[in-house]
Design an enzyme around this catalytic site. Sequence first.
Site, PDB file in Angstrom:
ATOM      1  N   ARG A  41     -28.204 -42.027 -16.119  1.00 10.87           N
ATOM      2  CA  ARG A  41     -27.347 -41.248 -17.007  1.00 10.87           C
ATOM      3  C   ARG A  41     -27.813 -39.808 -17.202  1.00 10.87           C
ATOM      4  NH1 ARG A  41     -26.101 -43.970 -22.670  1.00 10.87           N
ATOM      5  NH2 ARG A  41     -25.663 -45.660 -21.215  1.00 10.87           N
ATOM      6  N   HIS A  87     -17.148 -45.622 -12.798  1.00 11.05           N
ATOM      7  CA  HIS A  87     -17.935 -45.215 -13.978  1.00 11.05           C
ATOM      8  C   HIS A  87     -17.345 -45.851 -15.228  1.00 11.05           C
ATOM      9  CE1 HIS A  87     -20.990 -42.560 -15.623  1.00 11.05           C
ATOM     10  NE2 HIS A  87     -20.153 -42.152 -16.560  1.00 11.05           N
ATOM     11  N   TYR A 131      -2.598 -32.388 -18.952  1.00 12.35           N
ATOM     12  CA  TYR A 131      -2.016 -31.068 -18.708  1.00 12.35           C
ATOM     13  C   TYR A 131      -2.693 -30.304 -17.571  1.00 12.35           C
ATOM     14  CZ  TYR A 131      -0.029 -31.851 -23.361  1.00 12.35           C
ATOM     15  OH  TYR A 131       0.638 -32.373 -24.438  1.00 12.35           O
TER      16      TYR A 131
END
Length: 765
Positions: A41, A87, A131
Amino acid sequence: MTTAKTDDSGADPFDAIVDAPFDSALSERYLVYALSTITARSLPDLRDGLKPVHRRLLWTMRQLKLDPASGFKKSARVVGEVIGKYHPHGDTAAYDAMVRLAQDFALRYPLVEGQGNFGNIDGDNAAAYRYTEARLTKTAMRLMEGLDAGTVDFIPTYNNEEEEPEVMPGLFPNLLANGASGIAVGMATNIPSHNVAEIVDATLEVIDNPHVEHARLMELFKGPDFPTGGVVPESAETISQAYETGRGSFRVRGRFHAAEAEKPEDREAGIERLGGGQWQLVISEIPYQVQKGKLIEQIAAAIGDKKLPILEDVRDESDTEVRIVLIPRSRNVDPELLKESLYKLTDMETRFGLNLNVLDHSRTPMVMGLKELLDNWIVSQIGILQRRSQHRLDQIARRLELVEGYIIAFLNLDRVIEIIRTEDEPKPLMMEEFKLTDRQAEAILNMRLRSLRKLEEMQLRNEKDELLKEKDELDKLLGSPARQRTRLKRDLNALRKEYGEDTALGKRRTTIAEAAPAVEFSMDAMIEKEPVTVILSQKGWIRGAKGHLPLDQDFKYKEGDGPAFVIHAQTTDKLLLAADNGRFFTLGADKLPGARGFGEPVRNTLDIETSAQIIALVVHEKSKRLLLAASTGKGFAAVTDELLAETRKGRQVVNLPGDAILRVVRPIEQGHDHVAVVGENRKLVVFNLEELPQMSRGQGNKLQNYRDGGLSDATTFKMEEGLSWTMGGKEGRTRTEGEMWQWKVARGGAGRLPPQGFPRDNKFG
């Protein structure tokens, strides 16, 4: 602690409960969590400089064919694929990671090209992923070069349904080029971005000279090169030492630059002349990871709080480029002083902590110096080169097998056709007659008629010659470490041309230059000097009235409260407050609440004990001496410079035994040569000021000896002028006794009764 286990028979797990010590079970599980955080991580891999989330994002976009030549796709599509296949974490985390890869002010060499609102340097967030659109950059493609050439291992995903690359094999030095930051469990990493051309130069030097000195590397590898530019005002020695050990820190400053200034020196200094002697200062670059909006707020707050009285206003005139305009209060302001004050008061100067903590090829976290890091990266790239070459050799071997089979078929074309036309099972017969392999026979049987041209045979022979030549070159390459290093150098030089100093992307943005000695800067110099009357009440309420008001004026106090101290000061002064517990506190006269109301309790600002009483309020003057005397009859002289406290907790100056208190804090005026001390027993003693010790802390020496009671008051005076004291009554008359020689004794004497008319409260006033 108990742990339940289920066996293969499907028995009740509670039948298999085992006892285990809680501390060992907890530490075992926490260790697993910590290692997972470190390796999967938070820390980047040395080989490609990526964390798993970034690697999975790039791999997903490659799978979606979002290369620079193709069109954009919605970010939502990318995020969905990433969290669904590779993931298994939150969509926000994945999208935020992708946004950062696209921000040219966050990454020196962006790996994602965004279309739409991907945030800005002001600190505004990106638009929602429904968007925005994205695709890979050429740099990202460089980083993933060779994924189809057997260069790296592929590992199963979390659900074993897909595969993902363990590491990206490309030659682009992403770890140093784009840097990384992360906090794991018990460790962290913080790596700035650097210039690719300089990284390549240092790498080539290490390849040519494996025992190269660190100092030589730092001649080629200058230091950080931040996406937002700026200046690193550190010495070469400081930067070199940080990169030698892998740990250190350096300052990062914004840049003052006025592109439209006429004079070159003004351009470099960021000064724009407006005519009539007026000028303004222009900030063109801000430090890395500083939000422009926050920086402007800090500057505006400093102006509003009067911490920057030499600055009139700040304006944001930025468009695609940063342009923050600073208007000085006067044309006589020193630009360098203004800059220095901004460095001190705002994020125009920040500190970047270097921590080269990375995962090596064995996934072990390690802090490396620059030389060690480059050594490891070179080894990984040599390994990738070997795997690529071996993969190509395997491809050549398979192709040569087919080409040789085709050539045999062309040499015996009529017989091959006859066998195919007459035999029900032509394959075994062909293999036996022409000594073909299974793959060769199958390939011949699958040939199209159009391939039976004479031209095809010549092409096959040319192809065989070329493949054999390539195979020979690859065999030599794999057998020679020197050839491998030469090939790596050639590839690195090609990369350097692509990211050279003369390219828009490769040009160095951050200037590394040791700063000139700082202009003498003091926060006190930033305070406007104005007269103020300081009013402190008996119950500890303090306020500051503008101007020097009459000290005997009737000021308003809260009910039950009254006057204690009223003094004149300047807003630039420091006020010393002495408590009867021997502790001194410091308060800036500019920080006093206004006098419109009753002020504020001074204990809101200073940590004065509830039981302690304030016995003195003095304006600090440089080298001014004070007489300090306790109820025990002991005392000393102290210089006000040594009484200033840095914190709100104050400074313990007079050490007091038991229930003793500090009784006297009086300025020792210039020219005074004697000390007068009066006890609660109404005895007066006078001695030479020279006998009074000067200390910065302690109990002091015995000033007067008592059989009963303690010290009541003490003062200093000039013998030839006599001793004065305040008489009672509203008039506040003062009486002076000129003949004091008869009370003069050595310090520590018992003394005698004071002159007739001395106040009954045993105070000098």
